[in-house]
Design a protein around this motif. Structure first.
Motif, PDB file in Angstrom:
ATOM      1  N   VAL A 169      48.535  45.957 -25.187  1.00 35.08           N
ATOM      2  CA  VAL A 169      49.261  45.336 -24.079  1.00 35.08           C
ATOM      3  C   VAL A 169      50.717  45.254 -24.512  1.00 35.08           C
ATOM      4  CG1 VAL A 169      49.443  43.311 -22.597  1.00 35.08           C
ATOM      5  CG2 VAL A 169      47.210  44.008 -23.459  1.00 35.08           C
ATOM      6  N   SER A 190      41.723  47.498 -14.884  1.00 33.06           N
ATOM      7  CA  SER A 190      43.165  47.286 -14.728  1.00 33.06           C
ATOM      8  C   SER A 190      43.547  46.011 -15.470  1.00 33.06           C
ATOM      9  CB  SER A 190      43.512  47.157 -13.244  1.00 33.06           C
ATOM     10  OG  SER A 190      44.853  46.752 -13.085  1.00 33.06           O
ATOM     11  N   ALA A 232      46.269  55.323 -18.024  1.00 40.52           N
ATOM     12  CA  ALA A 232      46.100  55.451 -19.470  1.00 40.52           C
ATOM     13  C   ALA A 232      44.633  55.620 -19.825  1.00 40.52           C
ATOM     14  CB  ALA A 232      46.661  54.232 -20.170  1.00 40.52           C
ATOM     15  N   ILE A 246      42.587  47.685 -26.219  1.00 37.10           N
ATOM     16  CA  ILE A 246      43.590  48.121 -25.250  1.00 37.10           C
ATOM     17  C   ILE A 246      44.920  47.468 -25.620  1.00 37.10           C
ATOM     18  CG2 ILE A 246      44.225  48.175 -22.814  1.00 37.10           C
ATOM     19  CD1 ILE A 246      41.179  47.667 -22.242  1.00 37.10           C
ATOM     20  N   THR A 261      42.436  54.387 -25.795  1.00 39.56           N
ATOM     21  CA  THR A 261      41.800  53.175 -26.302  1.00 39.56           C
ATOM     22  C   THR A 261      41.286  53.483 -27.690  1.00 39.56           C
ATOM     23  OG1 THR A 261      39.716  53.799 -25.264  1.00 39.56           O
ATOM     24  CG2 THR A 261      41.124  52.280 -24.039  1.00 39.56           C
ATOM     25  N   GLU A 313      50.545  45.253 -12.818  1.00 43.89           N
ATOM     26  CA  GLU A 313      49.665  46.061 -13.648  1.00 43.89           C
ATOM     27  C   GLU A 313      50.455  46.648 -14.811  1.00 43.89           C
ATOM     28  OE1 GLU A 313      46.205  48.748 -12.326  1.00 43.89           O
ATOM     29  OE2 GLU A 313      47.931  50.092 -12.508  1.00 43.89           O
ATOM     30  N   GLU A 339      48.532  48.207 -17.481  1.00 46.10           N
ATOM     31  CA  GLU A 339      47.668  49.242 -18.057  1.00 46.10           C
ATOM     32  C   GLU A 339      46.462  49.442 -17.155  1.00 46.10           C
ATOM     33  OE1 GLU A 339      47.422  52.018 -20.803  1.00 46.10           O
ATOM     34  OE2 GLU A 339      48.669  50.341 -21.408  1.00 46.10           O
ATOM     35  N   GLN A 340      46.061  50.704 -17.004  1.00 43.99           N
ATOM     36  CA  GLN A 340      44.806  51.007 -16.337  1.00 43.99           C
ATOM     37  C   GLN A 340      44.028  51.934 -17.263  1.00 43.99           C
ATOM     38  OE1 GLN A 340      43.513  53.266 -12.435  1.00 43.99           O
ATOM     39  NE2 GLN A 340      44.609  51.396 -11.922  1.00 43.99           N
ATOM     40  N   VAL A 341      42.792  51.590 -17.527  1.00 42.40           N
ATOM     41  CA  VAL A 341      42.012  52.298 -18.541  1.00 42.40           C
ATOM     42  C   VAL A 341      40.738  52.842 -17.920  1.00 42.40           C
ATOM     43  CG1 VAL A 341      40.838  52.061 -20.757  1.00 42.40           C
ATOM     44  CG2 VAL A 341      42.905  50.769 -20.323  1.00 42.40           C
ATOM     45  N   SER A 398      47.092  42.901 -27.902  1.00 41.96           N
ATOM     46  CA  SER A 398      46.003  43.749 -27.424  1.00 41.96           C
ATOM     47  C   SER A 398      44.869  42.918 -26.851  1.00 41.96           C
ATOM     48  CB  SER A 398      45.473  44.636 -28.558  1.00 41.96           C
ATOM     49  OG  SER A 398      44.958  43.833 -29.600  1.00 41.96           O
TER      50      SER A 398
END
Length: 183
Positions: free
Chosen positions: A122, A93, A2, A120, A5, A105, A107-109, A74
């Motif tokens: 969640v 992560s 992802a 971010i 943001t 995991e 989300e990975q940004v 978030s």
């Protein structure tokens, strides 16, 4: 991976408007490593001039443990590429679970020279706030291949729950407002 943001909103403004509530003080915080004087206290002190600085191999971890299962809407991270340069996180992560051994995991940004708040979301698979006992933020890499990392602030937001009083109508006349309180 992802990359969505939101850097346009100030999380303190969202808190004041009543859209979210900050729940970081309900958790126990720990970090994988830190330089003396640059630990969890600086990460949570509310000042954008102080920061947590890691001191060890990657990934650098921030662990946030709640006493009960908690809905998290978030995570808000404050990063400043202009001040921190190679210490600025590049890939992060977000992992959730009940304890250290079952983290998944969510989300990975990827951050590209961030300056300001990074919000971010969640969410679970049904796009609802994630209910969890533990959140882990893992800094997987930094800008310019930096080794240690700086994080200036982290806030955790929960959704605002509708209480029983929110189901009553909002009165507009002064006479009705005077008698709308339950004793």
């Amino acid at each position: 991976m992802a990359t969505k943001t939101d850097t346009s909103q100030d999380p303190t403004k969202l808190e004041r408007m009543g859209k979210v509530r900050e729940i970081g003080d309900q958790a126990v915080w720990s970090v994988s490593s830190c330089k003396p004087g640059f630990g969890v206290d600086q990460l949570r002190d509310g000042s954008l001039d102080t920061y947590w600085q890691s001191d060890g191999p990657q990934p650098h971890l921030v662990n946030i443990q709640f006493r009960k299962k908690t809905a998290v809407k978030s995570l808000c991270l404050y990063a400043d590429y202009k001040s921190d340069e190679s210490y600025t996180p590049n890939r992060i992560s977000i992992r959730t679970g009940t304890h250290f051994h079952d983290l998944q995991e969510v989300e990975q940004v990827e951050l590209s020279e961030p300056t300001g708040w990074v919000i971010i979301p969640v969410q679970d698979k049904s796009l609802q706030p994630q209910r969890t006992f533990m959140i882990q933020i893992a800094v997987l890499s930094n800008h310019q291949n930096g080794r240690d990392t700086h994080m200036r602030q982290i806030k955790i937001h929960a959704p605002v729950e509708d209480g029983p009083m929110s189901k009553f109508p909002k009165f507009s006349s002064l006479d009705c407002k005077m008698h709308s309180c339950i004793r």
